[in-house]
Every structure is written in C-alpha cells, then in structure tokens.
Design a protein around this motif. Structure first.
Motif, mmCIF file in Angstrom:
data_model
loop_
_atom_site.group_PDB
_atom_site.id
_atom_site.type_symbol
_atom_site.label_atom_id
_atom_site.label_comp_id
_atom_site.label_asym_id
_atom_site.label_seq_id
_atom_site.Cartn_x
_atom_site.Cartn_y
_atom_site.Cartn_z
ATOM 1 N N ASN A 141 0.842 -1.131 0.028
ATOM 2 C CA ASN A 141 -0.009 0.014 -0.029
ATOM 3 C C ASN A 141 0.848 1.179 -0.114
ATOM 4 O O ASN A 141 0.189 2.467 -0.111
ATOM 5 N N ARG A 204 -1.997 3.815 0.409
ATOM 6 C CA ARG A 204 -3.523 3.670 -0.006
ATOM 7 C C ARG A 204 -4.438 2.923 1.039
ATOM 8 O O ARG A 204 -4.250 2.006 1.764
ATOM 9 N N SER A 210 -5.737 7.442 -1.332
ATOM 10 C CA SER A 210 -4.812 7.539 -0.714
ATOM 11 C C SER A 210 -4.448 8.649 0.228
ATOM 12 O O SER A 210 -5.163 9.878 -0.196
#
Length: 248
Positions: A141, A204, A210
């Motif tokens: 992420n 994210r 995000s």
C-alpha cells in the motif's frame, strides 16, 4: 538494400515501442490537502531572541498529478497545483534590521534601522507549483516520492507590526526612537519564483484513495539579497498533508 534496412529499423522501433507499452502505465491523480509550516530562516539568527507564538493559516493545496510508470516499481511524476503557504508568528527581537512605518497624528514617517522589541508577522502567499518526482512503489500500500518543485508567486502578503520597543535609526549606533507600534508591508519585495526539494509518502486506503504527506523545502530566499527590510534569508519550509484520488 537501403529500403530493406529502413523497413527493418522501422519494424524494430515499432516492436520495441509495443513491448515498452506493455510495461508502462500512466496514472492520474487529483490531490487536495493543507500546508503547515513557515516562511523562516533555516536556523534562528541571534536577532530573534524568543518565539512567543506560531499560528498556521488556512493554506489549502489542490492539484493534479500524472505518473508515468517505467515498470511496477519505478516511475516519474509531474504535477501542477495551486496552493497557499502562510503563518502568523510573534517573536521578541533585538537589533533586527528592518523598515517600518509610524503613523502619528495623521502623519506617516518611515524609519530604517535596527529594531528591538516585539515583532508580529503575517505571511500568506499563493503559488502555482510544478513538482517533478521520482516515484517508487515497493509493493503493498505504500508509495514514495522524491524530487524538486518550481513555484510561481500569484498572490502575496507579507506584513505585520512591531511594538513595545525602539529603533536605532540607520544602524545600531543611530538615534534611539521609541516605538509604541509601527507597521511594515513587504509583499511587493517578495521574489516571484521559488524552487526547492520535496519528498514524501502515500498510503493507499482503498484501490483509488490514498493519504499523503510531503515535505517541501525551499532553496531560494524569499527576498532578494538587495532588499534590506529583512536582515536574514527566509525560506518556504512546509509540510503538505492531504489525500489523493486516482482517476485513472
């Protein structure tokens, strides 16, 4: 033979381009956030004896970023955003060289010299900023960025008051003039172009959304060296906190 070689070169370029296109992705983001920081010297000069207060102003930042990916890990990002950078700071100063305006009995008098007392500065400057970054995605992420920015001043404010002190007219050995309150306004002296380094990271929250944080560190003094209203160099140093939404 020349025609055959030309055709082979064209086919090679087309094949290479097709292979490259299979690896490259172009991503687009819209960004929104707020700037927190100050127009400040990098280290506090001896003239500033104490910071009494610092209050951030409402400094929004909105923009668009396109990221051209060379592969799954690396890419280059180019953005354009409109943002404000500002703060209110109150400090105690000693022999700070400046230019002030005193209004008394309907008359205006300007003094240039070394001031000792209380200073309060309001800065609020709007920029059209163009960041350029190397983008690294380690997987998962997280996404990291490192690069530089160019910024063009489109709206300016740099003003304030000095009070409860005195100014040595001319220099530190000049005539001592008591100041209960005076003003200054240096917005027209600000440089219209800034450049600096920036770096940050994004995380994210979902496939499209995000959260991001970016530190922007100006390398060019906000005022030219010929300006004598400020006795030291000041730089834009701000942290941008916000969100990014992937639209493609």
């Amino acid at each position: 033979m020349r025609k055959i070689l030309t055709m082979l070169m064209v086919l090679f370029v087309i094949a290479a381009h097709a292979q490259q296109e299979s690896l490259v992705r172009f991503e687009q983001y819209v960004q929104a956030g707020f700037n927190f920081g100050a127009l400040t010297p990098v280290s506090l000069p001896n003239n500033i004896r104490r910071i009494d207060s610092w209050v951030p102003k409402f400094c929004p930042s909105i923009g668009y970023e396109g990221v051209y990916r060379f592969n799954e890990r690396w890419g280059v990002g180019l953005a354009m955003k409109f943002e404000y950078k500002g703060m209110v700071v109150k400090d105690s100063v000693a022999y700070l060289h400046t230019i002030i305006t005193v209004n008394e009995d309907g008359q205006t008098t300007e003094f240039e010299g070394d001031f000792t007392g209380t200073n309060e500065t309001h800065a609020y400057n709007g920029y059209l900023t163009v960041p350029v970054n190397a983008v690294y995605d380690p997987g998962g992420n997280w996404r990291f960025k490192l690069g530089f920015y160019m910024a063009f001043l489109v709206d300016s404010k740099f003003e304030g008051t000095v009070s409860d002190g005195y100014i040595r007219n001319g220099d530190s050995l000049g005539e001592k003039i008591m100041i209960s309150e005076a003003t200054f306004d240096f917005k027209n002296e600000l440089r219209t172009f800034d450049v600096g380094l920036q770096g940050g990271a994004g995380y994210r929250l979902s496939k499209k959304l995000s959260v991001e944080g970016n530190l922007n560190w100006g390398l060019r003094p906000a005022f030219p060296s010929s300006f004598e209203g400020i006795g030291f160099n000041m730089y834009n140093i701000f942290l941008t906190l916000g969100v990014a939404y992937q639209i493609r």
